[in-house]
Design a protein around this motif. Structure first.
Motif, PDB file in Angstrom:
ATOM      1  N   UNK A 231      15.848  86.474  61.549  1.00 42.50           N
ATOM      2  CA  UNK A 231      15.183  85.455  60.464  1.00 42.50           C
ATOM      3  C   UNK A 231      16.009  85.571  59.184  1.00 42.50           C
ATOM      4  N   UNK A 232      16.387  86.987  58.898  1.00 41.87           N
ATOM      5  CA  UNK A 232      17.038  87.284  57.628  1.00 41.87           C
ATOM      6  C   UNK A 232      18.435  86.728  58.108  1.00 41.87           C
ATOM      7  N   UNK A 233      19.071  86.890  59.033  1.00 43.96           N
ATOM      8  CA  UNK A 233      20.360  86.845  59.487  1.00 43.96           C
ATOM      9  C   UNK A 233      20.551  85.018  59.453  1.00 43.96           C
ATOM     10  N   UNK A 234      19.347  84.386  59.807  1.00 49.44           N
ATOM     11  CA  UNK A 234      19.418  83.018  59.586  1.00 49.44           C
ATOM     12  C   UNK A 234      19.325  82.310  58.220  1.00 49.44           C
ATOM     13  N   UNK A 235      19.125  83.161  57.419  1.00 52.49           N
ATOM     14  CA  UNK A 235      18.756  82.811  55.857  1.00 52.49           C
ATOM     15  C   UNK A 235      17.265  82.273  55.718  1.00 52.49           C
ATOM     16  N   UNK A 236      16.307  82.668  56.403  1.00 48.16           N
ATOM     17  CA  UNK A 236      15.070  82.213  56.400  1.00 48.16           C
ATOM     18  C   UNK A 236      14.109  83.036  55.493  1.00 48.16           C
ATOM     19  N   UNK A 237      14.624  84.563  55.579  1.00 48.36           N
ATOM     20  CA  UNK A 237      13.661  85.335  54.950  1.00 48.36           C
ATOM     21  C   UNK A 237      14.276  86.446  54.037  1.00 48.36           C
ATOM     22  N   UNK A 238      13.897  87.179  53.141  1.00 44.28           N
ATOM     23  CA  UNK A 238      14.658  88.201  52.451  1.00 44.28           C
ATOM     24  C   UNK A 238      13.718  89.403  52.687  1.00 44.28           C
ATOM     25  N   UNK A 239      14.484  90.547  53.108  1.00 48.88           N
ATOM     26  CA  UNK A 239      13.737  91.729  53.320  1.00 48.88           C
ATOM     27  C   UNK A 239      13.953  92.768  52.152  1.00 48.88           C
ATOM     28  N   UNK A 240      13.412  93.199  51.543  1.00 45.88           N
ATOM     29  CA  UNK A 240      13.602  94.085  50.357  1.00 45.88           C
ATOM     30  C   UNK A 240      12.649  95.531  50.482  1.00 45.88           C
ATOM     31  N   UNK A 241      12.649  96.412  49.667  1.00 51.41           N
ATOM     32  CA  UNK A 241      11.958  97.713  49.255  1.00 51.41           C
ATOM     33  C   UNK A 241      10.911  97.545  48.284  1.00 51.41           C
ATOM     34  N   UNK A 242       9.853  97.891  48.536  1.00 50.50           N
ATOM     35  CA  UNK A 242       8.737  97.577  47.680  1.00 50.50           C
ATOM     36  C   UNK A 242       9.166  98.737  46.419  1.00 50.50           C
ATOM     37  N   UNK A 243       8.885  98.111  45.355  1.00 54.43           N
ATOM     38  CA  UNK A 243       9.287  98.740  44.025  1.00 54.43           C
ATOM     39  C   UNK A 243       8.798  99.975  43.731  1.00 54.43           C
ATOM     40  N   UNK A 244       7.460 100.159  44.099  1.00 55.66           N
ATOM     41  CA  UNK A 244       6.847 101.409  44.146  1.00 55.66           C
ATOM     42  C   UNK A 244       6.578 102.541  45.275  1.00 55.66           C
ATOM     43  N   UNK A 245       7.224 101.900  46.285  1.00 48.32           N
ATOM     44  CA  UNK A 245       7.316 102.771  47.547  1.00 48.32           C
ATOM     45  C   UNK A 245       8.373 102.556  48.448  1.00 48.32           C
ATOM     46  N   UNK A 246       9.340 103.332  48.321  1.00 47.29           N
ATOM     47  CA  UNK A 246      10.572 102.855  49.169  1.00 47.29           C
ATOM     48  C   UNK A 246      10.601 103.220  50.461  1.00 47.29           C
ATOM     49  N   UNK A 247       9.203 103.643  51.125  1.00 46.62           N
ATOM     50  CA  UNK A 247       9.195 103.584  52.402  1.00 46.62           C
ATOM     51  C   UNK A 247       8.339 102.313  52.941  1.00 46.62           C
ATOM     52  N   UNK A 248       8.047 101.384  51.939  1.00 42.03           N
ATOM     53  CA  UNK A 248       7.475 100.098  52.304  1.00 42.03           C
ATOM     54  C   UNK A 248       8.611  99.023  52.291  1.00 42.03           C
ATOM     55  N   UNK A 249       8.775  98.372  53.481  1.00 50.39           N
ATOM     56  CA  UNK A 249       9.692  97.136  53.348  1.00 50.39           C
ATOM     57  C   UNK A 249       8.825  95.918  53.307  1.00 50.39           C
ATOM     58  N   UNK A 250       9.250  95.145  51.997  1.00 52.67           N
ATOM     59  CA  UNK A 250       8.611  93.819  52.044  1.00 52.67           C
ATOM     60  C   UNK A 250       9.505  92.616  52.647  1.00 52.67           C
ATOM     61  N   UNK A 251       8.884  91.691  53.089  1.00 58.05           N
ATOM     62  CA  UNK A 251       9.659  90.474  53.474  1.00 58.05           C
ATOM     63  C   UNK A 251       8.922  89.206  52.787  1.00 58.05           C
ATOM     64  N   UNK A 252       9.774  88.250  52.388  1.00 58.66           N
ATOM     65  CA  UNK A 252       9.611  86.875  51.600  1.00 58.66           C
ATOM     66  C   UNK A 252      10.222  85.861  52.349  1.00 58.66           C
ATOM     67  N   UNK A 253       9.919  84.677  52.192  1.00 59.95           N
ATOM     68  CA  UNK A 253      10.591  83.580  52.414  1.00 59.95           C
ATOM     69  C   UNK A 253      11.486  83.248  51.530  1.00 59.95           C
ATOM     70  N   UNK A 254      12.776  82.679  51.940  1.00 58.97           N
ATOM     71  CA  UNK A 254      13.899  82.206  50.951  1.00 58.97           C
ATOM     72  C   UNK A 254      13.433  80.769  50.798  1.00 58.97           C
ATOM     73  N   UNK A 255      14.133  80.060  50.003  1.00 57.32           N
ATOM     74  CA  UNK A 255      14.151  78.521  49.516  1.00 57.32           C
ATOM     75  C   UNK A 255      13.912  77.872  50.863  1.00 57.32           C
ATOM     76  N   UNK A 256      15.226  78.157  51.793  1.00 57.04           N
ATOM     77  CA  UNK A 256      15.438  77.697  53.201  1.00 57.04           C
ATOM     78  C   UNK A 256      14.347  77.934  54.022  1.00 57.04           C
ATOM     79  N   UNK A 257      13.747  79.155  54.020  1.00 57.54           N
ATOM     80  CA  UNK A 257      12.609  79.492  54.909  1.00 57.54           C
ATOM     81  C   UNK A 257      11.359  78.605  54.384  1.00 57.54           C
TER      82      UNK A 257
END
Length: 299
Positions: A78-104
């Motif tokens: 989904x990230x490769x298709x531009x539907x989501x954005x995967x980031x690292x949690x600002x307070x815990x670098x072991x935790x990956x966060x995923x959110x929808x992009x505008x296209x998603x």
């Protein structure tokens, strides 16, 4: 995990369940690689829905019961298709966060529109009465499937889940009892462990959603305490499941009878105990919160 049924599940019941699954998954297009006519299978479409305003991959894995590797591959697609954005949690670098992009977000909105249209088309072939019947049947089906998936497990009375459930129980009844509730009156871990007693926790998808305790009162006599169900899991029939597990444990321990007490405000609990074969008796303890006392002989 406790056995739920006293009678084995029949082959006819299994077959009926599987027939329904096959029909329903085909009818809603779950088998199509282009779910709802969009360029993705149902798994990815559902993931877009669950991501919503943003969530951790850990939470998604727990919520959906997905293998970590499979979830990671879907998120990367989904990230490769531009539907989501995967980031690292600002307070815990072991935790990956995923959110929808505008296209998603645009795709999810269109997915919702198409899903609603599909359901409206299906229901459009029914009368108002038939729609009401179907809605009621689906509500019952969901309730029973939730109940079937919940386990009621024997745990250590000192475990973190046991004490968390007792704390939640105490907070709950503290709000309901006019006089409040003192947590010092909860059962101690040593009273509901080993030879002294037992503690059960109900789990829904690894989340504690209920509990119940059993302790020895005297020769052949046990006492049931603190039967509680989380507000999110009420009206499923779970309290009876917990009560049944406690009674079976009482039989296993050689108890001839189990007793319990309850507060005057807990009218729903009193009704359940009577419906489950408990008879009201005279006071047998000095519990300051009790106004009704019950017992049941164990066959």
């Amino acid at each position: 995990m406790e056995p739920v049924h006293t009678e084995p599940v029949s082959t006819e019941q299994v077959a009926a369940f599987r027939r329904f699954n096959r029909y329903f998954t085909r009818r809603i297009g779950a088998l199509d690689d282009h779910y709802l006519g969009q360029d993705r299978p149902l798994g990815e479409a559902r993931l877009l829905f669950e991501i919503g305003d943003g969530v951790s991959l850990r939470e998604l894995r727990s919520r959906l019961g997905l293998d970590a590797g499979y979830l990671s591959r879907m998120a990367k697609a989904l990230e490769a298709q531009g539907m989501v954005r995967v980031t690292v949690h600002p307070d815990d670098n072991r935790l990956r966060m995923v959110a929808l992009t505008p296209a998603g977000q645009v795709e999810l909105k269109e997915q919702q529109r198409r899903a609603n249209a599909l359901v409206a088309h299906l229901l459009g072939g029914l009368t108002d009465t038939q729609r009401a019947d179907l809605t009621e049947a689906m509500t019952t089906t969901r309730r029973l499937l939730r109940l079937a998936a919940i386990t009621v497990d024997l745990v250590d009375g000192a475990s973190a889940d046991a004490r968390a459930c007792l704390d939640a129980y105490a907070d709950d009844i503290d709000e309901r009892f006019p006089e409040g509730f003192d947590k010092s009156d909860l059962v101690r871990a040593d009273e509901v462990s080993g030879d002294a007693g037992a503690f059960f926790v109900a789990y829904e998808e690894d989340r504690p959603v209920g509990c119940g305790a059993l302790r020895r009162l005297g020769p052949g006599v046990g006492e049931i305490r603190h039967v509680w169900v989380h507000p999110d899991a009420r009206r499923l029939g779970l309290a009876r499941r917990i009560l049944d597990a406690l009674e079976r444990e009482g039989r296993h321990r050689g108890f001839d009878v189990v007793r319990l007490d309850t507060h005057a405000t807990l009218s729903e609990a009193q009704a359940m105990y009577r419906a489950c074969g408990y008879t009201e008796i005279a006071r047998y303890d000095d519990n300051v919160y009790a106004s009704h006392w019950f017992e049941k002989r164990l066959g």
